[in-house]
Design a protein around this motif. Sequence first.
Motif, PDB file in Angstrom:
ATOM      1  N   HIS A   9     -43.175  -9.366   3.225  1.00 22.67           N
ATOM      2  CA  HIS A   9     -43.521 -10.464   4.127  1.00 22.67           C
ATOM      3  C   HIS A   9     -42.528 -11.607   3.959  1.00 22.67           C
ATOM      4  O   HIS A   9     -41.999 -11.813   2.864  1.00 22.67           O
ATOM      5  N   HIS A  10     -42.314 -12.339   5.053  1.00 24.20           N
ATOM      6  CA  HIS A  10     -41.492 -13.544   5.030  1.00 24.20           C
ATOM      7  C   HIS A  10     -42.174 -14.615   5.860  1.00 24.20           C
ATOM      8  O   HIS A  10     -42.798 -14.313   6.887  1.00 24.20           O
ATOM      9  N   PHE A  11     -42.039 -15.837   5.424  1.00 24.84           N
ATOM     10  CA  PHE A  11     -42.521 -16.999   6.155  1.00 24.84           C
ATOM     11  C   PHE A  11     -41.336 -17.597   6.889  1.00 24.84           C
ATOM     12  O   PHE A  11     -40.308 -17.887   6.266  1.00 24.84           O
ATOM     13  N   VAL A  12     -41.420 -17.753   8.211  1.00 24.19           N
ATOM     14  CA  VAL A  12     -40.304 -18.278   9.004  1.00 24.19           C
ATOM     15  C   VAL A  12     -40.226 -19.790   8.797  1.00 24.19           C
ATOM     16  O   VAL A  12     -41.107 -20.532   9.222  1.00 24.19           O
ATOM     17  N   LYS A  13     -39.152 -20.228   8.102  1.00 23.64           N
ATOM     18  CA  LYS A  13     -38.941 -21.641   7.766  1.00 23.64           C
ATOM     19  C   LYS A  13     -37.853 -22.224   8.664  1.00 23.64           C
ATOM     20  O   LYS A  13     -37.166 -21.498   9.375  1.00 23.64           O
ATOM     21  N   GLY A  66     -42.997 -21.117  11.327  1.00 24.96           N
ATOM     22  CA  GLY A  66     -44.320 -21.057  10.722  1.00 24.96           C
ATOM     23  C   GLY A  66     -44.995 -19.701  10.795  1.00 24.96           C
ATOM     24  O   GLY A  66     -46.091 -19.529  10.271  1.00 24.96           O
ATOM     25  N   THR A  67     -44.340 -18.738  11.396  1.00 22.23           N
ATOM     26  CA  THR A  67     -44.909 -17.394  11.521  1.00 22.23           C
ATOM     27  C   THR A  67     -44.715 -16.617  10.217  1.00 22.23           C
ATOM     28  O   THR A  67     -43.673 -16.707   9.577  1.00 22.23           O
ATOM     29  N   VAL A  68     -45.726 -15.858   9.838  1.00 25.78           N
ATOM     30  CA  VAL A  68     -45.591 -14.917   8.722  1.00 25.78           C
ATOM     31  C   VAL A  68     -45.297 -13.558   9.338  1.00 25.78           C
ATOM     32  O   VAL A  68     -46.085 -13.054  10.143  1.00 25.78           O
ATOM     33  N   GLU A  70     -44.319  -9.454   8.849  1.00 28.89           N
ATOM     34  CA  GLU A  70     -44.456  -8.302   7.958  1.00 28.89           C
ATOM     35  C   GLU A  70     -43.393  -7.292   8.340  1.00 28.89           C
ATOM     36  O   GLU A  70     -43.235  -6.979   9.521  1.00 28.89           O
ATOM     37  N   VAL A  91     -46.212  -9.032  13.561  1.00 28.68           N
ATOM     38  CA  VAL A  91     -46.860 -10.331  13.397  1.00 28.68           C
ATOM     39  C   VAL A  91     -48.313 -10.144  13.812  1.00 28.68           C
ATOM     40  O   VAL A  91     -48.590  -9.768  14.961  1.00 28.68           O
TER      41      VAL A  91
END
Length: 139
Positions: A9-13, A66-68, A70, A91
């Motif tokens: 998973h990644h958090f879109v920063k 802000g999207t996580v 997968e 997502v």
Amino acid sequence: MDIQAVITHHFVKSEDLNHHGTLFAGRTAEWFVEAGLMSAAVYVPARNIVCVKIHGMNFTRPIPLGTVVELASRAIFAGRTRIVSHIQLNVRGEKLLEGFITFVHVGEDGKPIPHGLVLEPATPEEEALQQRARDLPRD
């Protein structure tokens, strides 16, 4: 061997965004290759794997700040020296991107060597993905 999935998973920063304010394709490619490498490294040491080709990264819509996300990756096909991984970015359960990456198994000198890996699909979905991977161009 059974085909195993690797989930990351990644958090879109903010540093992951493009000039439109959505996830930059270059950052996505980085995550995409990393996920594919991890799925191949389930079977062979990562130090012996090199990426040779990304076979498409097809987005279905932009991904906002802000999207996580997968990334679900599976080494789906093994040739004599190559390993092809299928990566899907989701997502909240919705597929927004998918594609394949070809890796080659190399020795310490960087030259291709056989890996001896045989991947056995267990489901019709895995069989279909394996056939798609088998049909990818090798150029």
